[in-house]
Design a protein around this motif. Structure first.
Motif, PDB file in Angstrom:
ATOM      1  N   MET A   1       0.834  -1.175   0.000  1.00 36.28           N
ATOM      2  CA  MET A   1       0.000   0.000   0.000  1.00 36.28           C
ATOM      3  C   MET A   1       0.881   1.243   0.000  1.00 36.28           C
ATOM      4  O   MET A   1       1.829   1.338   0.769  1.00 36.28           O
ATOM      5  CB  MET A   1      -0.892  -0.010   1.246  1.00 36.28           C
ATOM      6  N   GLU A   2       0.565   2.170  -0.856  1.00 37.94           N
ATOM      7  CA  GLU A   2       1.260   3.457  -0.875  1.00 37.94           C
ATOM      8  C   GLU A   2       0.874   4.236   0.387  1.00 37.94           C
ATOM      9  O   GLU A   2      -0.241   4.104   0.885  1.00 37.94           O
ATOM     10  CB  GLU A   2       0.851   4.237  -2.123  1.00 37.94           C
ATOM     11  N   ARG A   3       1.796   5.022   0.917  1.00 40.00           N
ATOM     12  CA  ARG A   3       1.562   5.759   2.163  1.00 40.00           C
ATOM     13  C   ARG A   3       1.435   7.262   1.911  1.00 40.00           C
ATOM     14  O   ARG A   3       2.053   7.800   1.005  1.00 40.00           O
ATOM     15  CB  ARG A   3       2.720   5.556   3.142  1.00 40.00           C
ATOM     16  N   CYS A   4       0.683   7.927   2.778  1.00 44.98           N
ATOM     17  CA  CYS A   4       0.552   9.384   2.745  1.00 44.98           C
ATOM     18  C   CYS A   4       1.933  10.017   2.924  1.00 44.98           C
ATOM     19  O   CYS A   4       2.344  10.850   2.143  1.00 44.98           O
ATOM     20  CB  CYS A   4      -0.413   9.840   3.835  1.00 44.98           C
ATOM     21  N   GLY A   5       2.634   9.614   3.993  1.00 39.51           N
ATOM     22  CA  GLY A   5       4.013  10.029   4.206  1.00 39.51           C
ATOM     23  C   GLY A   5       4.220  11.398   4.821  1.00 39.51           C
ATOM     24  O   GLY A   5       5.357  11.774   5.097  1.00 39.51           O
ATOM     25  N   ALA A  37      -3.063   5.717   3.707  1.00 42.21           N
ATOM     26  CA  ALA A  37      -3.016   5.851   2.253  1.00 42.21           C
ATOM     27  C   ALA A  37      -3.079   7.327   1.849  1.00 42.21           C
ATOM     28  O   ALA A  37      -3.649   8.147   2.580  1.00 42.21           O
ATOM     29  CB  ALA A  37      -4.184   5.090   1.632  1.00 42.21           C
ATOM     30  N   PRO A  38      -2.514   7.679   0.708  1.00 41.06           N
ATOM     31  CA  PRO A  38      -2.619   9.062   0.231  1.00 41.06           C
ATOM     32  C   PRO A  38      -4.096   9.465   0.111  1.00 41.06           C
ATOM     33  O   PRO A  38      -4.955   8.640  -0.163  1.00 41.06           O
ATOM     34  CB  PRO A  38      -1.965   9.021  -1.150  1.00 41.06           C
ATOM     35  N   HIS A  40      -6.219  10.140   2.332  1.00 42.42           N
ATOM     36  CA  HIS A  40      -7.108   9.568   3.346  1.00 42.42           C
ATOM     37  C   HIS A  40      -7.963  10.660   3.976  1.00 42.42           C
ATOM     38  O   HIS A  40      -7.629  11.834   3.927  1.00 42.42           O
ATOM     39  CB  HIS A  40      -6.299   8.841   4.427  1.00 42.42           C
ATOM     40  N   SER A 102      -4.381  -1.620   5.202  1.00 46.18           N
ATOM     41  CA  SER A 102      -3.035  -2.076   4.839  1.00 46.18           C
ATOM     42  C   SER A 102      -3.060  -3.542   4.457  1.00 46.18           C
ATOM     43  O   SER A 102      -3.991  -4.268   4.739  1.00 46.18           O
ATOM     44  CB  SER A 102      -2.070  -1.877   6.003  1.00 46.18           C
TER      45      SER A 102
END
Length: 102
Positions: A1-5, A37-38, A40, A102
């Motif tokens: 899963m891509e993350r917001c970060g 996730a981005p 969100h 996730s």
């Protein structure tokens, strides 16, 4: 899963406090990124510390541009599939997270 970060930097006293948790599971990093996730919804969230004692996870939550707060939260219980051994997997995020699992 891509993350917001999106990241936060923990205060020195928080780093010291959460590193000293009895049965601490993790080394606490000063800078921590949002695990959601981005795009969100709701607060950003990152796992600060967990104890090897069940149901002991502390998450930093924050809105963009606001100070973080650290709260104890349960894990999300949504089942996300099976691992290679056929064991049930559940989402590894906090129970109140926005966005995908996730």
């Amino acid at each position: 899963m891509e993350r917001c970060g999106l990241t936060i930097v923990l205060a020195a006293e928080d780093i010291e406090w959460w590193r000293a948790v009895k049965y601490a599971a993790y080394e606490v990093d000063p800078a921590m990124g949002c695990l959601l996730a981005p795009l969100h919804s709701g607060d950003h969230a990152t796992l600060v510390q967990s104890s090897l004692t069940p149901d002991r996870e502390w998450w930093a939550l924050w809105e963009t541009g606001s100070p973080y707060r650290i709260v104890q939260l349960p894990r999300c219980t949504v089942e996300t599939g099976l691992d290679i051994d056929g064991e049930l997997l559940t989402c590894s995020l906090c129970g109140c997270h926005g966005g995908e699992h996730s």
